[in-house]
Design a protein around this motif. Structure first.
Motif, mmCIF file in Angstrom:
data_model
loop_
_atom_site.group_PDB
_atom_site.id
_atom_site.type_symbol
_atom_site.label_atom_id
_atom_site.label_comp_id
_atom_site.label_asym_id
_atom_site.label_seq_id
_atom_site.Cartn_x
_atom_site.Cartn_y
_atom_site.Cartn_z
ATOM 1 N N MET A 1 0.847 -1.174 0.000
ATOM 2 C CA MET A 1 0.000 0.000 0.000
ATOM 3 C C MET A 1 0.896 1.242 0.000
ATOM 4 N N SER A 2 0.582 2.190 -0.862
ATOM 5 C CA SER A 2 1.381 3.410 -0.952
ATOM 6 C C SER A 2 1.079 4.330 0.237
ATOM 7 N N ALA A 3 1.976 5.305 0.461
ATOM 8 C CA ALA A 3 1.773 6.285 1.536
ATOM 9 C C ALA A 3 0.484 7.069 1.277
ATOM 10 N N PHE A 4 0.223 7.385 0.002
ATOM 11 C CA PHE A 4 -1.001 8.105 -0.341
ATOM 12 C C PHE A 4 -2.228 7.334 0.121
ATOM 13 N N GLU A 5 -2.302 6.048 -0.260
ATOM 14 C CA GLU A 5 -3.448 5.219 0.125
ATOM 15 C C GLU A 5 -3.556 5.090 1.641
ATOM 16 N N LEU A 6 -2.429 4.864 2.293
ATOM 17 C CA LEU A 6 -2.415 4.671 3.739
ATOM 18 C C LEU A 6 -2.980 5.892 4.469
ATOM 19 N N TYR A 7 -2.434 7.078 4.204
ATOM 20 C CA TYR A 7 -2.868 8.278 4.918
ATOM 21 C C TYR A 7 -4.254 8.742 4.483
ATOM 22 N N LEU A 8 -4.600 8.510 3.227
ATOM 23 C CA LEU A 8 -5.944 8.822 2.759
ATOM 24 C C LEU A 8 -6.964 7.989 3.539
ATOM 25 N N LYS A 9 -6.715 6.696 3.646
ATOM 26 C CA LYS A 9 -7.618 5.814 4.397
ATOM 27 C C LYS A 9 -7.653 6.185 5.872
ATOM 28 N N LEU A 10 -6.487 6.485 6.448
ATOM 29 C CA LEU A 10 -6.452 6.864 7.859
ATOM 30 C C LEU A 10 -7.271 8.135 8.108
ATOM 31 N N GLY A 11 -7.159 9.117 7.225
ATOM 32 C CA GLY A 11 -7.947 10.345 7.353
ATOM 33 C C GLY A 11 -9.436 10.079 7.241
ATOM 34 N N PHE A 12 -9.807 9.261 6.252
ATOM 35 C CA PHE A 12 -11.215 8.922 6.045
ATOM 36 C C PHE A 12 -11.775 8.173 7.245
ATOM 37 N N TRP A 13 -11.065 7.133 7.695
ATOM 38 C CA TRP A 13 -11.575 6.318 8.800
ATOM 39 C C TRP A 13 -11.535 7.073 10.120
ATOM 40 N N HIS A 14 -10.590 7.966 10.260
ATOM 41 C CA HIS A 14 -10.537 8.747 11.505
ATOM 42 C C HIS A 14 -11.773 9.625 11.648
ATOM 43 N N ILE A 15 -12.211 10.216 10.563
ATOM 44 C CA ILE A 15 -13.349 11.136 10.625
ATOM 45 C C ILE A 15 -14.677 10.383 10.663
ATOM 46 N N THR A 16 -14.732 9.170 10.124
ATOM 47 C CA THR A 16 -15.980 8.406 10.090
ATOM 48 C C THR A 16 -16.077 7.385 11.213
#
Length: 191
Positions: A1-16
């Motif tokens: 998993m790329s850094a982009f995918e990792l942090y994008l998912k972390l941001g999304f899941w953190h807020i939801t």
């Protein structure tokens, strides 16, 4: 998993994540006055909030500013309460000055909420040298998550006002009182 995918998912899941329901509560209070047809106005408010959120998240993650975590934990529900109060007294005949104030407050409240995420985000980074790219990716994930939550709230409002025939003022005041009441409880709890 790329850094982009990792942090994008972390941001999304953190807020939801339901564990961070205070952010969802803020969005509920913010969206209560609007119908689904007014989604552009809501998107602009949420974007103003995200700009403020991103700015203080960046400044705290880069250790440019330091914040008192206990104060921020109290101020976050205060922003929810004030937003709910504003939604209760919202009027469809709002002036341009009201809209400017709304966007300014969304930006200011985003500054406070961004500081609330700083410890979480710093723990994600660990000893990473590059902070800017993960911060950008994380914030994009947060914005996508916020827009998903806002879409859900607006759709629920559409169902309540349309097929369920709940009068718009009852919906607006009902969710605002609920959000404001929970915010008061959170403020008392965090004193």
């Amino acid at each position: 998993m790329s850094a982009f995918e990792l942090y994008l998912k972390l941001g999304f899941w953190h807020i939801t994540d339901w564990a961070g329901y205070d952010h969802m509560l803020f969005l509920l209070a913010l969206c209560g006055a609007y119908s689904f047809a007014e989604w552009r106005k809501v998107a602009l408010l949420v974007t103003a909030f995200t700009l403020g959120h991103s700015l203080t998240l960046a400044l705290t993650a880069l250790d440019v500013i330091r914040v008192n975590a206990n104060l921020i934990e109290f101020l976050i529900p205060l922003t929810i309460f004030l937003t709910a109060l504003g939604t209760i007294f919202y009027s469809k005949s709002a002036t341009k000055r009201y809209w400017m104030l709304s966007y300014g407050l969304a930006l200011a409240f985003g500054l406070i909420h961004g500081m609330g995420f700083s410890n979480y985000f710093r723990s994600l980074l660990g000893n990473a040298n590059d902070v800017i790219a993960p911060l950008l990716y994380f914030n994009i994930g947060v914005e996508i998550g916020q827009l998903a939550i806002v879409t859900a709230i607006l759709l629920i409002g559409w169902v309540m006002r349309g097929p369920m025939r709940v009068p718009p003022n009852w919906w607006r005041i009902g969710i605002s009182v609920m959000a404001g009441g929970i915010a008061i409880w959170l403020m008392v709890e965090r004193l």
